[in-house]
Write a protein that holds these residues in place. Structure first.
Motif, PDB file in Angstrom:
ATOM      1  N   LEU A  85      38.927  28.014  37.279  1.00 43.93           N
ATOM      2  CA  LEU A  85      39.437  29.402  37.939  1.00 43.93           C
ATOM      3  C   LEU A  85      40.365  30.246  37.069  1.00 43.93           C
ATOM      4  N   PHE A  86      41.003  29.376  36.328  1.00 43.00           N
ATOM      5  CA  PHE A  86      41.964  30.026  35.104  1.00 43.00           C
ATOM      6  C   PHE A  86      41.187  30.722  34.208  1.00 43.00           C
ATOM      7  N   ALA A  87      40.336  29.742  33.565  1.00 44.30           N
ATOM      8  CA  ALA A  87      39.810  29.966  32.364  1.00 44.30           C
ATOM      9  C   ALA A  87      38.573  31.098  32.448  1.00 44.30           C
ATOM     10  N   LEU A  88      38.053  31.361  33.671  1.00 45.09           N
ATOM     11  CA  LEU A  88      37.181  32.349  33.850  1.00 45.09           C
ATOM     12  C   LEU A  88      37.962  33.582  34.609  1.00 45.09           C
ATOM     13  N   GLY A  89      38.957  33.401  34.988  1.00 45.76           N
ATOM     14  CA  GLY A  89      39.794  34.373  35.744  1.00 45.76           C
ATOM     15  C   GLY A  89      40.354  35.619  34.807  1.00 45.76           C
ATOM     16  N   GLY A  90      40.306  35.194  33.601  1.00 50.21           N
ATOM     17  CA  GLY A  90      40.682  36.501  32.629  1.00 50.21           C
ATOM     18  C   GLY A  90      42.108  36.407  32.013  1.00 50.21           C
TER      19      GLY A  90
ATOM     20  N   ASN B 172      31.816  36.042  39.012  1.00 50.77           N
ATOM     21  CA  ASN B 172      33.151  35.781  38.906  1.00 50.77           C
ATOM     22  C   ASN B 172      34.056  36.553  39.868  1.00 50.77           C
ATOM     23  N   LEU B 173      33.286  37.639  40.588  1.00 53.54           N
ATOM     24  CA  LEU B 173      33.991  38.461  41.481  1.00 53.54           C
ATOM     25  C   LEU B 173      34.274  37.430  42.603  1.00 53.54           C
ATOM     26  N   PHE B 174      33.746  36.556  42.787  1.00 49.04           N
ATOM     27  CA  PHE B 174      34.072  35.357  43.873  1.00 49.04           C
ATOM     28  C   PHE B 174      35.625  34.603  43.370  1.00 49.04           C
TER      29      PHE B 174
ATOM     30  N   VAL C  68      41.382  34.319  41.257  1.00 50.07           N
ATOM     31  CA  VAL C  68      42.377  34.550  40.122  1.00 50.07           C
ATOM     32  C   VAL C  68      41.974  35.634  39.261  1.00 50.07           C
ATOM     33  N   MET C  69      40.758  35.988  39.232  1.00 49.82           N
ATOM     34  CA  MET C  69      40.473  37.251  38.301  1.00 49.82           C
ATOM     35  C   MET C  69      41.039  38.458  38.893  1.00 49.82           C
ATOM     36  N   TYR C  70      41.242  38.533  40.377  1.00 47.55           N
ATOM     37  CA  TYR C  70      41.854  39.666  40.636  1.00 47.55           C
ATOM     38  C   TYR C  70      43.616  39.706  40.518  1.00 47.55           C
TER      39      TYR C  70
ATOM     40  N   LEU D 229      42.965  40.175  47.059  1.00 49.67           N
ATOM     41  CA  LEU D 229      43.761  39.114  47.253  1.00 49.67           C
ATOM     42  C   LEU D 229      44.170  38.897  48.739  1.00 49.67           C
ATOM     43  N   MET D 230      44.242  39.813  49.447  1.00 52.55           N
ATOM     44  CA  MET D 230      44.655  39.521  50.645  1.00 52.55           C
ATOM     45  C   MET D 230      43.352  38.901  51.756  1.00 52.55           C
ATOM     46  N   ILE D 231      42.175  39.449  51.196  1.00 55.96           N
ATOM     47  CA  ILE D 231      40.961  38.944  51.771  1.00 55.96           C
ATOM     48  C   ILE D 231      41.015  37.171  51.649  1.00 55.96           C
TER      49      ILE D 231
END
Length: 262
Positions: free
Chosen positions: A184-189, A208-210, A213-215, A240-242
């Motif tokens: 999640l971290f590595a692909l999160g940006g 990656n929209l799913f 962590v990216m958001y 993030l809220m969702i």
């Protein structure tokens, strides 16, 4: 009914106060460790990586470090909780207090997120002091920064409940790091934006929209760096809220089942 609510609210706040006192006991040591990590990372990214052709410098890394702390910082609470569930189960005492089990688990999530978020607030001021003339934030917006740190920490806190719920013992923590947290971290940006990923691989960027962590990373860049680099700040906040809702629901359900509280 109203009296019961006030009693539960009082117990809830007192438990939060207790957790905050425990947090303060180790706050100085944790802050020193964080600052050492940030200082070394900044020096490498500001002065060494540009020589290798890296486009992003210290300012890009600095804001990424804030989110890294907010995300990974909850693992301290996760490890303590998993160790307790695998050992003495001291949490069973809290479960005898006049507070619903759901509210008790929400307290755990808020404590984990709050402790990670508070320490992450130190990172940008410290980085700016260290590399003052090298760091420029022309698009910096303090209200947006505080909001995205709050939402990121809030998500991370409830995500920690999910991690606790699926971790049977401390021996599985390494599997959690390797199989869930790091991907999640590595692909999160941490080192790139979603738009850069989209240029390299549109399919991967849409998948990656799913990744919540990216958001977190995109949101803090939208609050501090050029907004054109990232996904809309307000979309990041909304997502993030969702993501927080299902993580909290699933995590609470797993903990209730594990502690026979259903």
């Amino acid at each position: 009914m109203l009296t019961t609510f006030y009693i539960q609210l009082h117990v809830f706040t007192q438990l939060l106060k207790r957790d905050f006192g425990i947090f303060l006991q180790n706050a100085v040591n944790n802050a020193i460790n964080i600052l050492c990590w940030v200082i070394l990372s900044l020096v490498v990214y500001q002065f060494i990586m540009p020589e290798l052709g890296c486009t992003y410098k210290g300012d890009f890394l600095l804001v990424s470090c804030v989110i890294s702390r907010a995300f990974f910082g909850v693992m301290d609470g996760v490890c303590r909780m998993v160790a307790d569930l695998d050992g003495d189960k001291a949490i069973t005492y809290d479960m005898t207090l006049p507070i619903s089990h759901t509210l008790l688990f929400i307290k755990i999530a808020i404590s984990n997120g709050m402790h990670a978020g508070l320490l992450s607030l130190l990172i940008i001021p410290a980085g700016k002091i260290i590399l003052w003339s090298y760091l420029s934030f022309p698009f910096f917006c303090l209200p947006k920064l505080l909001l995205i740190i709050f939402l990121s920490s809030f998500f991370a806190g409830f995500f920690s409940l999910f991690i606790i719920g699926i971790t049977k013992n401390l021996m599985q923590i390494e599997d959690i790091w390797s199989g869930i947290l790091f991907p999640l971290f590595a692909l999160g940006g941490f080192q790139f934006t979603w738009k850069v990923m989209h240029e390299v691989s549109p399919v991967m960027s849409y998948i990656n929209l799913f990744n919540p962590v990216m958001y977190m990373f995109e949101g803090i860049r939208g609050a501090t760096l050029d907004p054109a680099l990232s996904i809309s700040f307000w979309i990041c906040c909304m997502m993030l809220m969702i993501f927080t809702i299902p993580m909290g629901y699933i995590g609470i359900h797993l903990l209730k089942r594990r502690l026979d509280a259903i």
